[in-house]
Design a protein around this motif. Structure first.
Motif, PDB file in Angstrom:
ATOM      1  N   LEU A 175     -30.101  -9.255  29.325  1.00 28.88           N
ATOM      2  CA  LEU A 175     -29.758  -8.021  30.025  1.00 28.88           C
ATOM      3  C   LEU A 175     -29.147  -6.997  29.080  1.00 28.88           C
ATOM      4  O   LEU A 175     -29.429  -5.791  29.179  1.00 28.88           O
ATOM      5  CB  LEU A 175     -28.799  -8.323  31.179  1.00 28.88           C
ATOM      6  CG  LEU A 175     -29.356  -9.225  32.286  1.00 28.88           C
ATOM      7  CD1 LEU A 175     -28.268  -9.555  33.305  1.00 28.88           C
ATOM      8  CD2 LEU A 175     -30.556  -8.589  32.980  1.00 28.88           C
ATOM      9  N   GLU A 176     -28.334  -7.457  28.148  1.00 26.84           N
ATOM     10  CA  GLU A 176     -27.763  -6.551  27.141  1.00 26.84           C
ATOM     11  C   GLU A 176     -28.867  -5.921  26.294  1.00 26.84           C
ATOM     12  O   GLU A 176     -28.828  -4.723  25.985  1.00 26.84           O
ATOM     13  CB  GLU A 176     -26.790  -7.303  26.237  1.00 26.84           C
ATOM     14  CG  GLU A 176     -25.472  -7.659  26.871  1.00 26.84           C
ATOM     15  CD  GLU A 176     -24.566  -8.399  25.891  1.00 26.84           C
ATOM     16  OE1 GLU A 176     -24.786  -8.300  24.667  1.00 26.84           O
ATOM     17  OE2 GLU A 176     -23.643  -9.094  26.361  1.00 26.84           O
ATOM     18  N   THR A 177     -29.857  -6.726  25.913  1.00 25.93           N
ATOM     19  CA  THR A 177     -30.963  -6.206  25.110  1.00 25.93           C
ATOM     20  C   THR A 177     -31.724  -5.132  25.858  1.00 25.93           C
ATOM     21  O   THR A 177     -32.103  -4.092  25.285  1.00 25.93           O
ATOM     22  CB  THR A 177     -31.917  -7.347  24.712  1.00 25.93           C
ATOM     23  OG1 THR A 177     -31.208  -8.308  23.935  1.00 25.93           O
ATOM     24  CG2 THR A 177     -33.108  -6.824  23.907  1.00 25.93           C
ATOM     25  N   VAL A 178     -31.945  -5.355  27.150  1.00 26.48           N
ATOM     26  CA  VAL A 178     -32.628  -4.357  27.975  1.00 26.48           C
ATOM     27  C   VAL A 178     -31.868  -3.036  27.957  1.00 26.48           C
ATOM     28  O   VAL A 178     -32.443  -1.960  27.725  1.00 26.48           O
ATOM     29  CB  VAL A 178     -32.786  -4.878  29.417  1.00 26.48           C
ATOM     30  CG1 VAL A 178     -33.205  -3.750  30.356  1.00 26.48           C
ATOM     31  CG2 VAL A 178     -33.795  -6.011  29.463  1.00 26.48           C
ATOM     32  N   VAL A 179     -30.580  -3.096  28.205  1.00 20.86           N
ATOM     33  CA  VAL A 179     -29.783  -1.872  28.269  1.00 20.86           C
ATOM     34  C   VAL A 179     -29.729  -1.192  26.906  1.00 20.86           C
ATOM     35  O   VAL A 179     -29.896   0.034  26.802  1.00 20.86           O
ATOM     36  CB  VAL A 179     -28.364  -2.169  28.795  1.00 20.86           C
ATOM     37  CG1 VAL A 179     -27.502  -0.912  28.751  1.00 20.86           C
ATOM     38  CG2 VAL A 179     -28.419  -2.714  30.210  1.00 20.86           C
TER      39      VAL A 179
END
Length: 318
Positions: free
Chosen positions: A34-38
């Protein structure tokens, strides 16, 4: 662009890494995903602030791995919309929609909505300038996502809604808020269900639709989680399926279908991603658009009927 101008734009309009990742609560594979997506979406946004010429911008976006590339294009749309709000001339966003951003058109509309929320611009005047009567409502999804993600206490914990939105715009706003809950809950089924249960019952269906969008597009979880999600949604499982089918079409259009989307379609929609996308294509045919029946609402109703998902007798019954 000169380095000083790039720095000035980032200082005025940028998103710090600390702000972008403040939602994260751990170092599990799901939280890291999720961090990578953001970070990828913010990276696309900052790429525009550093230089918005397409011949420079697009190669930078296309260096992103295919699985995450749609987020970079989303972030770029956010940046181009922001520049359009501040600088005169022909619309950079429209040129992007007509050109390199077109394969990612769903994400482009979402990014535009995120920019409007960040700049505190009312979305209605902007949406009226967009030509697609259904897709323009995705601007409200992006608007809702931004508010739910960056202003979680106000829009998720306190369940506030911007007073200037029309009744239907509030529903699509909730779709975006639901999508934000996927991130802020770490895609944890119990946290998602608890967060949605705190909202008034009439908002649950659209919040669950946003969860379906996030599960289908963002993913980051395995089959047991997706199956538990379907049970937790209860009678709103069919609304969740609508969101998942819609983003399957978006990923196929962009050529970046991922296994997580296939899994979500299989579990939530009962069909493969290709079949879900075909149902979306049929739902788009000859869409009417009236004040009483916006095209996006009709699209969702058609999809819900064609998917014919049997609701779970457990989970959300509100």
């Amino acid at each position: 662009m000169t380095l000083s101008l790039s720095r000035l734009r980032r200082a005025v309009m940028g998103v710090s890494d600390a702000e972008a990742t403040a939602f994260s609560r751990g170092d599990t594979p799901t939280w890291k995903h999720l961090e990578t997506v953001v970070r990828t979406a913010v990276g696309g946004y900052h790429a525009v602030l550093d230089g918005s010429r397409f011949d420079d911008l697009v190669p930078r976006l296309d260096r992103i791995p295919l699985e995450f590339r749609g987020y970079a294009y989303e972030g770029a749309a956010m940046g181009l919309t922001g520049l359009d709000c501040f600088l005169p001339g022909a619309s950079r966003l429209q040129a992007y929609m007509d050109g390199p951003g077109n394969p990612h058109i769903y994400m482009v509309h979402i990014g535009a909505g995120e920019a409007l929320a960040r700049l505190r611009r009312k979305p209605d005047p902007f949406m009226r300038r967009l030509t697609d009567p259904a897709l323009r409502w995705l601007v409200m999804d992006g608007y809702g996502f931004h508010e739910g993600f960056f202003k979680q206490r106000r829009f998720v914990e306190r369940q506030q809604v911007p007073v200037h939105l029309s009744p239907f715009a509030r529903r699509v706003f909730d779709q975006g808020v639901g999508r934000s809950i996927w991130f802020t809950s770490g895609a944890d089924v119990d946290r998602i269900a608890s967060a949605i249960a705190a909202f008034p019952a009439h908002r649950h269906a659209d919040l669950w639709l946003g969860i379906g969008v996030a599960c289908g597009y963002v993913g980051g979880v395995g089959r047991p989680t997706v199956e538990a999600l379907r049970v937790a949604a209860g009678r709103h499982a069919s609304r969740m399926a609508v969101g998942t089918a819609f983003v399957a079409k978006g990923r196929l259009r962009a050529g970046n279908l991922i296994p997580d989307t296939e899994l979500a379609c299989e579990v939530l929609c009962g069909v493969c991603a290709q079949d879900a996308a075909r149902l979306v294509d049929r739902a788009f045919e000859d869409l009417p658009d009236t004040r009483s029946a916006p095209a996006y609402d009709t699209l969702q109703r058609r999809l819900e009927t064609s998917l014919a998902v049997t609701p779970s007798t457990k989970g959300d019954t509100a």
